[in-house]
Design a protein around this motif. Sequence first.
Motif, PDB file in Angstrom:
ATOM      1  N   ILE A   1      16.624   6.201 -29.060  1.00  0.00           N
ATOM      2  CA  ILE A   1      16.065   6.623 -27.782  1.00  0.00           C
ATOM      3  C   ILE A   1      16.592   5.658 -26.738  1.00  0.00           C
ATOM      4  O   ILE A   1      17.127   4.598 -27.061  1.00  0.00           O
ATOM      5  N   SER A   2      16.460   6.011 -25.471  1.00  0.00           N
ATOM      6  CA  SER A   2      17.016   5.165 -24.421  1.00  0.00           C
ATOM      7  C   SER A   2      16.348   3.796 -24.412  1.00  0.00           C
ATOM      8  O   SER A   2      15.190   3.642 -24.805  1.00  0.00           O
ATOM      9  N   ARG A   3      17.101   2.790 -23.973  1.00  0.00           N
ATOM     10  CA  ARG A   3      16.558   1.441 -23.921  1.00  0.00           C
ATOM     11  C   ARG A   3      15.361   1.369 -22.982  1.00  0.00           C
ATOM     12  O   ARG A   3      14.399   0.635 -23.244  1.00  0.00           O
ATOM     13  N   ALA A   4      15.398   2.128 -21.908  1.00  0.00           N
ATOM     14  CA  ALA A   4      14.261   2.132 -20.979  1.00  0.00           C
ATOM     15  C   ALA A   4      13.003   2.644 -21.663  1.00  0.00           C
ATOM     16  O   ALA A   4      11.906   2.096 -21.481  1.00  0.00           O
TER      17      ALA A   4
ATOM     18  N   TYR B   1       5.179 -11.194 -26.081  1.00  0.00           N
ATOM     19  CA  TYR B   1       5.404 -10.291 -24.950  1.00  0.00           C
ATOM     20  C   TYR B   1       6.391 -10.914 -23.971  1.00  0.00           C
ATOM     21  O   TYR B   1       7.339 -10.261 -23.494  1.00  0.00           O
ATOM     22  N   SER B   2       6.190 -12.199 -23.668  1.00  0.00           N
ATOM     23  CA  SER B   2       7.089 -12.910 -22.753  1.00  0.00           C
ATOM     24  C   SER B   2       8.497 -12.991 -23.336  1.00  0.00           C
ATOM     25  O   SER B   2       9.492 -12.809 -22.620  1.00  0.00           O
ATOM     26  N   ALA B   3       8.585 -13.263 -24.641  1.00  0.00           N
ATOM     27  CA  ALA B   3       9.891 -13.345 -25.294  1.00  0.00           C
ATOM     28  C   ALA B   3      10.595 -11.992 -25.260  1.00  0.00           C
ATOM     29  O   ALA B   3      11.819 -11.922 -25.084  1.00  0.00           O
ATOM     30  N   PHE B   4       9.839 -10.927 -25.402  1.00  0.00           N
ATOM     31  CA  PHE B   4      10.420  -9.584 -25.356  1.00  0.00           C
ATOM     32  C   PHE B   4      10.986  -9.295 -23.972  1.00  0.00           C
ATOM     33  O   PHE B   4      12.077  -8.721 -23.838  1.00  0.00           O
ATOM     34  N   PHE B   5      10.283  -9.721 -22.929  1.00  0.00           N
ATOM     35  CA  PHE B   5      10.795  -9.494 -21.573  1.00  0.00           C
ATOM     36  C   PHE B   5      12.028 -10.347 -21.295  1.00  0.00           C
ATOM     37  O   PHE B   5      12.920  -9.918 -20.553  1.00  0.00           O
ATOM     38  N   ARG B   6      12.078 -11.527 -21.852  1.00  0.00           N
ATOM     39  CA  ARG B   6      13.294 -12.335 -21.709  1.00  0.00           C
ATOM     40  C   ARG B   6      14.468 -11.643 -22.392  1.00  0.00           C
ATOM     41  O   ARG B   6      15.597 -11.647 -21.873  1.00  0.00           O
ATOM     42  N   PHE B   7      14.200 -11.041 -23.536  1.00  0.00           N
ATOM     43  CA  PHE B   7      15.230 -10.279 -24.238  1.00  0.00           C
ATOM     44  C   PHE B   7      15.723  -9.120 -23.378  1.00  0.00           C
ATOM     45  O   PHE B   7      16.931  -8.873 -23.276  1.00  0.00           O
ATOM     46  N   LEU B   8      14.809  -8.429 -22.718  1.00  0.00           N
ATOM     47  CA  LEU B   8      15.198  -7.303 -21.853  1.00  0.00           C
ATOM     48  C   LEU B   8      16.048  -7.789 -20.700  1.00  0.00           C
ATOM     49  O   LEU B   8      17.028  -7.160 -20.315  1.00  0.00           O
ATOM     50  N   GLY B   9      15.646  -8.956 -20.113  1.00  0.00           N
ATOM     51  CA  GLY B   9      16.424  -9.502 -19.016  1.00  0.00           C
ATOM     52  C   GLY B   9      17.813  -9.911 -19.428  1.00  0.00           C
ATOM     53  O   GLY B   9      18.798  -9.646 -18.721  1.00  0.00           O
ATOM     54  N   ASP B  10      17.923 -10.530 -20.578  1.00  0.00           N
ATOM     55  CA  ASP B  10      19.224 -10.929 -21.082  1.00  0.00           C
ATOM     56  C   ASP B  10      20.082  -9.714 -21.386  1.00  0.00           C
ATOM     57  O   ASP B  10      21.302  -9.731 -21.181  1.00  0.00           O
TER      58      ASP B  10
ATOM     59  N   ARG C   1       7.275  -0.959 -33.090  1.00  0.00           N
ATOM     60  CA  ARG C   1       8.109  -0.747 -31.890  1.00  0.00           C
ATOM     61  C   ARG C   1       9.170  -1.846 -31.769  1.00  0.00           C
ATOM     62  O   ARG C   1      10.323  -1.562 -31.432  1.00  0.00           O
ATOM     63  N   LEU C   2       8.798  -3.083 -32.044  1.00  0.00           N
ATOM     64  CA  LEU C   2       9.777  -4.171 -31.973  1.00  0.00           C
ATOM     65  C   LEU C   2      10.913  -3.949 -32.968  1.00  0.00           C
ATOM     66  O   LEU C   2      12.085  -4.179 -32.650  1.00  0.00           O
ATOM     67  N   ASN C   3      10.557  -3.494 -34.155  1.00  0.00           N
ATOM     68  CA  ASN C   3      11.580  -3.286 -35.183  1.00  0.00           C
ATOM     69  C   ASN C   3      12.506  -2.112 -34.878  1.00  0.00           C
ATOM     70  O   ASN C   3      13.560  -1.986 -35.494  1.00  0.00           O
ATOM     71  N   LYS C   4      12.121  -1.272 -33.949  1.00  0.00           N
ATOM     72  CA  LYS C   4      12.950  -0.123 -33.578  1.00  0.00           C
ATOM     73  C   LYS C   4      13.803  -0.391 -32.341  1.00  0.00           C
ATOM     74  O   LYS C   4      14.572   0.479 -31.921  1.00  0.00           O
ATOM     75  N   CYS C   5      13.656  -1.570 -31.758  1.00  0.00           N
ATOM     76  CA  CYS C   5      14.380  -1.872 -30.519  1.00  0.00           C
ATOM     77  C   CYS C   5      15.850  -2.180 -30.789  1.00  0.00           C
ATOM     78  O   CYS C   5      16.172  -3.087 -31.569  1.00  0.00           O
ATOM     79  N   ASP C   6      16.702  -1.469 -30.121  1.00  0.00           N
ATOM     80  CA  ASP C   6      18.144  -1.670 -30.230  1.00  0.00           C
ATOM     81  C   ASP C   6      18.530  -3.032 -29.671  1.00  0.00           C
ATOM     82  O   ASP C   6      18.140  -3.396 -28.562  1.00  0.00           O
TER      83      ASP C   6
END
Length: 221
Positions: A119-122, A208-217, A159-164
């Motif tokens: 599914i889309s990254r968004a 949650y914060s680490a996940f957002f850092r991942f999205l930013g990177d 959900r985390l395990n499904k993130c591309d």
Amino acid sequence: METLSNEVREISLHNNTAKERRQWDELAEFFAIIKTVEHLENARIRNSIEKDKYTSKCSDLIAQFKDAEYSLIAKGLIKDTLSFIAEYKMDVPHATERLVKYGVPATVLHHRFDERDAISRARQAAETTQCFITAMDALKLDQRDVDEIQPLIGDVVDRLNKCDGLSDDFSGVKKMSEWLITLNAMRASDTLDEEQVRQLLYDLDNSYSAFFRFLGDSKGN
């Protein structure tokens, strides 16, 4: 029923009471659940079962196992699962790991992004974010029962395990998986104490914060 299993000792029941026969039936069913999980895990290891089918079947068996284990311990028929496995000389290393150590399907704990089902990254980000928020809000609203919190943490891990693009050693996955294993080892009727709730909220916020850092990177790449 004349035996607990063809693989263990024969037990004559014809002189036993109806209550005793029911007890042996319960033990035989527990034995069968453990053996079925062993066969299922072997099928997963050989890649002879689809991931979604494995996850669904394994989840059902784990739920049956937990209900049976709780009932047998409460009735004094077994001390615990490991003692039962040893008593009946069961060769079930994979089932022991799945049922006793982890308490969740292997697919829940391991990264399983599939390009065919991408599914889309968004959308990934939105769904994962919602899972984090839902779990944190539940704790802030004083939900403490394991049967309320465990599914929410399970959703976060799933959900985390499904993130591309999310690495297997992502700290958030590890921490949330640890909590999922902890919750699965508890009874559904158990309640988290204040210290556990505080720590879980802290770990959720950090993940949650680490996940957002991942999205930013990811956006920068």
